[in-house]
Write a protein that holds these residues in place. Sequence first.
Motif, PDB file in Angstrom:
ATOM      1  N   MET A   1     -72.951  37.301  14.353  1.00 24.59           N
ATOM      2  CA  MET A   1     -71.885  37.899  13.561  1.00 24.59           C
ATOM      3  C   MET A   1     -71.855  37.072  12.156  1.00 24.59           C
ATOM      4  O   MET A   1     -71.473  37.823  11.376  1.00 24.59           O
ATOM      5  CB  MET A   1     -70.455  37.207  14.315  1.00 24.59           C
ATOM      6  CG  MET A   1     -70.012  38.030  15.396  1.00 24.59           C
ATOM      7  SD  MET A   1     -69.756  39.870  15.115  1.00 24.59           S
ATOM      8  CE  MET A   1     -71.126  40.780  15.804  1.00 24.59           C
ATOM      9  N   ASP A   2     -72.157  35.708  11.996  1.00 23.12           N
ATOM     10  CA  ASP A   2     -72.487  35.156  10.711  1.00 23.12           C
ATOM     11  C   ASP A   2     -73.364  36.089  10.094  1.00 23.12           C
ATOM     12  O   ASP A   2     -73.256  36.218   8.550  1.00 23.12           O
ATOM     13  CB  ASP A   2     -72.693  33.813  10.776  1.00 23.12           C
ATOM     14  CG  ASP A   2     -71.546  32.924  11.557  1.00 23.12           C
ATOM     15  OD1 ASP A   2     -70.486  33.465  11.685  1.00 23.12           O
ATOM     16  OD2 ASP A   2     -71.871  31.893  11.856  1.00 23.12           O
ATOM     17  N   ALA A   3     -74.509  36.604  10.555  1.00 25.90           N
ATOM     18  CA  ALA A   3     -75.332  37.146   9.948  1.00 25.90           C
ATOM     19  C   ALA A   3     -75.156  38.545   9.226  1.00 25.90           C
ATOM     20  O   ALA A   3     -75.846  38.998   8.404  1.00 25.90           O
ATOM     21  CB  ALA A   3     -76.877  37.450  10.842  1.00 25.90           C
ATOM     22  N   ILE A   4     -73.867  39.258   9.912  1.00 24.08           N
ATOM     23  CA  ILE A   4     -73.593  40.269   9.183  1.00 24.08           C
ATOM     24  C   ILE A   4     -72.313  39.955   8.341  1.00 24.08           C
ATOM     25  O   ILE A   4     -71.470  40.995   8.061  1.00 24.08           O
ATOM     26  CB  ILE A   4     -73.248  41.419  10.272  1.00 24.08           C
ATOM     27  CG1 ILE A   4     -72.470  40.921  11.208  1.00 24.08           C
ATOM     28  CG2 ILE A   4     -74.623  41.727  10.635  1.00 24.08           C
ATOM     29  CD1 ILE A   4     -72.004  42.352  12.276  1.00 24.08           C
ATOM     30  N   GLY A   5     -72.148  38.705   8.132  1.00 24.37           N
ATOM     31  CA  GLY A   5     -70.961  38.340   7.084  1.00 24.37           C
ATOM     32  C   GLY A   5     -69.632  38.076   7.702  1.00 24.37           C
ATOM     33  O   GLY A   5     -68.829  37.888   7.114  1.00 24.37           O
ATOM     34  N   GLY A   6     -69.900  37.737   8.925  1.00 20.32           N
ATOM     35  CA  GLY A   6     -68.425  37.267   9.639  1.00 20.32           C
ATOM     36  C   GLY A   6     -68.005  36.138   9.207  1.00 20.32           C
ATOM     37  O   GLY A   6     -68.767  35.199   9.058  1.00 20.32           O
ATOM     38  N   GLN A   7     -66.780  35.926   9.479  1.00 18.89           N
ATOM     39  CA  GLN A   7     -66.213  34.553   9.383  1.00 18.89           C
ATOM     40  C   GLN A   7     -65.310  34.092  10.615  1.00 18.89           C
ATOM     41  O   GLN A   7     -64.585  35.083  10.913  1.00 18.89           O
ATOM     42  CB  GLN A   7     -65.282  34.152   8.108  1.00 18.89           C
ATOM     43  CG  GLN A   7     -64.528  35.257   7.866  1.00 18.89           C
ATOM     44  CD  GLN A   7     -64.027  35.172   6.273  1.00 18.89           C
ATOM     45  OE1 GLN A   7     -63.790  34.096   5.895  1.00 18.89           O
ATOM     46  NE2 GLN A   7     -63.912  36.417   5.371  1.00 18.89           N
ATOM     47  N   GLU A   8     -65.706  33.257  11.079  1.00 17.38           N
ATOM     48  CA  GLU A   8     -64.830  32.958  12.489  1.00 17.38           C
ATOM     49  C   GLU A   8     -63.489  32.153  12.165  1.00 17.38           C
ATOM     50  O   GLU A   8     -63.505  31.373  11.323  1.00 17.38           O
ATOM     51  CB  GLU A   8     -65.894  31.783  13.410  1.00 17.38           C
ATOM     52  CG  GLU A   8     -64.982  31.677  14.669  1.00 17.38           C
ATOM     53  CD  GLU A   8     -65.784  30.881  15.691  1.00 17.38           C
ATOM     54  OE1 GLU A   8     -67.079  30.098  15.169  1.00 17.38           O
ATOM     55  OE2 GLU A   8     -65.710  30.620  16.857  1.00 17.38           O
ATOM     56  N   MET A   9     -62.583  32.671  13.011  1.00 17.24           N
ATOM     57  CA  MET A   9     -61.271  32.086  12.980  1.00 17.24           C
ATOM     58  C   MET A   9     -60.993  32.020  14.360  1.00 17.24           C
ATOM     59  O   MET A   9     -61.389  32.387  15.371  1.00 17.24           O
ATOM     60  CB  MET A   9     -60.208  32.717  12.177  1.00 17.24           C
ATOM     61  CG  MET A   9     -60.109  34.137  12.443  1.00 17.24           C
ATOM     62  SD  MET A   9     -59.607  35.322  11.109  1.00 17.24           S
ATOM     63  CE  MET A   9     -57.940  34.797  11.051  1.00 17.24           C
ATOM     64  N   THR A  10     -59.625  31.800  14.467  1.00 20.15           N
ATOM     65  CA  THR A  10     -59.128  31.636  16.125  1.00 20.15           C
ATOM     66  C   THR A  10     -57.594  32.249  15.802  1.00 20.15           C
ATOM     67  O   THR A  10     -56.964  31.392  15.113  1.00 20.15           O
ATOM     68  CB  THR A  10     -58.956  30.255  16.485  1.00 20.15           C
ATOM     69  OG1 THR A  10     -60.122  29.711  16.983  1.00 20.15           O
ATOM     70  CG2 THR A  10     -58.165  30.078  17.949  1.00 20.15           C
ATOM     71  N   MET A  11     -57.335  33.105  16.464  1.00 19.62           N
ATOM     72  CA  MET A  11     -55.900  33.758  16.413  1.00 19.62           C
ATOM     73  C   MET A  11     -55.265  33.520  17.847  1.00 19.62           C
ATOM     74  O   MET A  11     -55.987  33.194  18.902  1.00 19.62           O
ATOM     75  CB  MET A  11     -55.986  35.199  16.280  1.00 19.62           C
ATOM     76  CG  MET A  11     -56.439  35.667  14.851  1.00 19.62           C
ATOM     77  SD  MET A  11     -56.904  37.404  14.623  1.00 19.62           S
ATOM     78  CE  MET A  11     -58.216  37.620  15.151  1.00 19.62           C
ATOM     79  N   PRO A  12     -53.976  33.168  17.771  1.00 20.45           N
ATOM     80  CA  PRO A  12     -53.261  32.758  19.039  1.00 20.45           C
ATOM     81  C   PRO A  12     -53.424  33.728  20.301  1.00 20.45           C
ATOM     82  O   PRO A  12     -53.596  34.825  20.186  1.00 20.45           O
ATOM     83  CB  PRO A  12     -51.793  32.599  18.638  1.00 20.45           C
ATOM     84  CG  PRO A  12     -51.822  32.636  17.058  1.00 20.45           C
ATOM     85  CD  PRO A  12     -52.980  33.610  16.892  1.00 20.45           C
ATOM     86  N   VAL A  13     -53.259  32.941  21.549  1.00 15.47           N
ATOM     87  CA  VAL A  13     -53.243  33.777  22.711  1.00 15.47           C
ATOM     88  C   VAL A  13     -51.840  34.196  23.053  1.00 15.47           C
ATOM     89  O   VAL A  13     -51.523  35.382  23.487  1.00 15.47           O
ATOM     90  CB  VAL A  13     -53.732  33.179  23.844  1.00 15.47           C
ATOM     91  CG1 VAL A  13     -53.572  33.721  24.870  1.00 15.47           C
ATOM     92  CG2 VAL A  13     -54.930  32.511  23.750  1.00 15.47           C
ATOM     93  N   VAL A  14     -50.792  33.456  22.607  1.00 20.43           N
ATOM     94  CA  VAL A  14     -49.343  33.687  22.811  1.00 20.43           C
ATOM     95  C   VAL A  14     -48.933  34.545  21.529  1.00 20.43           C
ATOM     96  O   VAL A  14     -49.131  34.012  20.313  1.00 20.43           O
ATOM     97  CB  VAL A  14     -48.548  32.725  23.333  1.00 20.43           C
ATOM     98  CG1 VAL A  14     -47.176  33.100  23.312  1.00 20.43           C
ATOM     99  CG2 VAL A  14     -49.035  32.156  24.382  1.00 20.43           C
ATOM    100  N   HIS A  15     -48.201  35.544  21.821  1.00 16.00           N
ATOM    101  CA  HIS A  15     -47.737  36.502  20.359  1.00 16.00           C
ATOM    102  C   HIS A  15     -46.241  36.472  20.449  1.00 16.00           C
ATOM    103  O   HIS A  15     -45.650  36.820  21.776  1.00 16.00           O
ATOM    104  CB  HIS A  15     -48.476  37.750  20.351  1.00 16.00           C
ATOM    105  CG  HIS A  15     -49.880  37.618  20.127  1.00 16.00           C
ATOM    106  ND1 HIS A  15     -50.796  38.638  19.907  1.00 16.00           N
ATOM    107  CD2 HIS A  15     -50.786  36.734  20.040  1.00 16.00           C
ATOM    108  CE1 HIS A  15     -51.849  38.423  19.799  1.00 16.00           C
ATOM    109  NE2 HIS A  15     -51.889  36.921  19.953  1.00 16.00           N
ATOM    110  N   PRO A  16     -45.380  36.652  19.690  1.00 18.94           N
ATOM    111  CA  PRO A  16     -44.142  37.186  19.466  1.00 18.94           C
ATOM    112  C   PRO A  16     -44.262  38.829  19.813  1.00 18.94           C
ATOM    113  O   PRO A  16     -45.030  39.334  19.451  1.00 18.94           O
ATOM    114  CB  PRO A  16     -43.503  37.012  18.323  1.00 18.94           C
ATOM    115  CG  PRO A  16     -44.381  36.577  17.474  1.00 18.94           C
ATOM    116  CD  PRO A  16     -45.851  36.048  18.149  1.00 18.94           C
ATOM    117  N   ALA A  17     -43.438  39.321  20.715  1.00 13.87           N
ATOM    118  CA  ALA A  17     -43.300  40.461  21.031  1.00 13.87           C
ATOM    119  C   ALA A  17     -43.276  41.527  19.783  1.00 13.87           C
ATOM    120  O   ALA A  17     -43.561  42.556  19.803  1.00 13.87           O
ATOM    121  CB  ALA A  17     -42.157  41.009  21.996  1.00 13.87           C
TER     122      ALA A  17
END
Length: 592
Positions: free
Chosen positions: A61-77
Amino acid sequence: MRMSNLLSQTLREAPSDAEIPSHQLLVRAGYIRQLAAGIFTAMPLAKRSLTKIEDIMREEMDAIGGQEMTMPVVHPAEIWKATGRWEKVGPEMGRFQDRNGRDMVLAMTHEEAVVAIIKDEIQSYRQLPMLIYHIQTKWRDDPRPRGGLIRVREFTMKDSYSLDRDWAGLDLQYANHYQAYFRIFGRCKLPVIAVESDVGMMGGNMAHEYMYLTPVGEDTLLLCDECGYSANRQIAKFQKKSASTEKAKKLKKVATPAAKTIADLIEFLKIPEYQTAKVVFMMAVIQDGNVEKEKLIFAIVRGDMDLNETKLMNAVGAKQLRPAEESEIISVGAVPGYASPIGLKGILVVVDDLIPDSPNLVAGANEDGYHLMNVNYGRDFIADVVTDITAARDGDACPNCSAAMKAVRGIEVGNIFKLGPWYSEAVGATYQDADGEEKPVVMGSYGIGSGRLLASVVEEYNDEYGLLLPISVSPYEVHLVELAGGKKESKEIKETAEKLYQDLKKAGIEVLFDDRDESPGVKFNDADLIGIPLRLTVGHRVLKEGGIETKLRSESEKNIIPLDQAVDNTKETIRRLYDQVEKSLKTVEFES
RNA sequence: CGGGGUGUAGCGCAGUUGGUAGCGCGCCGCGUUUGGGACGCGGAGGUCGACGGUUCAAGUCCGUCCACCCCGACCA
């Protein structure tokens, strides 16, 4: 890692509820344990393998320009309500309320979380294109988990999201993923093919699935060996030929008592199956302006063919589809078993595009015990939609080259999806373009489940003794076995093995050291079961000759190498194993 | 949700006409053994999926429910 301290017990017998090889072996070898249906614990061995798989995904993913992050598992509806999926997705989505009674969602995917972020963060075309990804837990309350790690309810997925100004930008990122995914699977040594798949409700104009072909797979694919056409059965096209060229004959009502099925009918009337019309009743939820309506659909295919429900859904733009109840069929004046659209009004009729080319069919008379012969499309009835709604089958003609296609089973190990501006528009995630206009961000989404990928690799690489992992996916690079036993040399063997363990670690090699007080048979069998590609053995037999034994899991041949060369030799073998993986990689160009 | 199957020790299983639970592997201790799942002796470990009923007595019979597996439906 010392095996004497490893949280992992091998089992001689697989649990009786494990049926497929990868499930049985991963449990037996101590990689995974089940907590509930479709919910597994990754034990230390599996965790290391999963981390390796995820690191491969990171690198690609990094090789094609991706940047890693973390998005939450629990979301407000709210964010799911904004895209309409709060209502649209059924019980598959995990929902609960927090202590204040606020509706919450367990994320099953992260498009909502992405647009919630980019709505605020992306303002200008200068920020685009962009590629973000994360490796995160998903919860999908699947009605039927199966096959160990193949289909689970809680799983970890690498999902990436491309953000672009326009479709051309998306096309480029899509093509990048297409290649990167082949590299990811290639580095895991998993053979896959990319097939066209259904774009479903998400809009967009293209999706591919990466399929690992195996009989334990749950998807059916149609493949053409001649020209390379490949597609999921849900959307696979094929060439249909009209079975008859005869002229339309006069409509005739015939008594067909107790002939409710196609099989009964052809037996009773002594006609071929292809001369009948089969009506399949479905209830479809269709969006009509702002309201959703449930409509009864008469789907008509030739008697020798099967309805493809995905094609039907796409044909009528249905959000959901289910078989109709008998009472619902009767309520429009049709008679189950003897139904046809002839003479009925106010129903949605969809016929397969082969029907107009099939003269003199037998169809129901909407009267108990009677059928009509010589039914002809156009003269006797017409449809609201005429399109391809039949399912391709093994042996059907390829849509491109007419050769007979094969139907095979496969596991979907990854997918790539051109979403387009749909989500961005829904929540107003726009950017200001160079011309000053606010435009929706054009998105793509791309996913690979790491657990399913591991299970697939195990499914591909195993034998009667256990796993045979490629080094790129193996929890450790080397399995060091010490056979001290009770001999008078045992102290020397122990010390030699211990020193070798330390030296290998110092050299940066990942070692699983079997220092347990077990018999040789137990140790060798466990080593075979766990499936690390390279095994080193320190025992009196070879130590007498001043060496240690090396053996590849994939080969039966054993070699003795001098002790003082053990570390260098091991490094060299490991390097060779990684090289083999690299060399096996093929560049697969994306052709649109 | 429809069809089929299984629930007895960590894993695999047995348990007769209803009479108060056993085997193999694994685990703990001691000893012997040590290059392909060793052996002896001693031991720990079970609300028999849950609840209710029948019975003097239920792992066993009856009922309800639950869990898990397989096939199908479903699967952003």
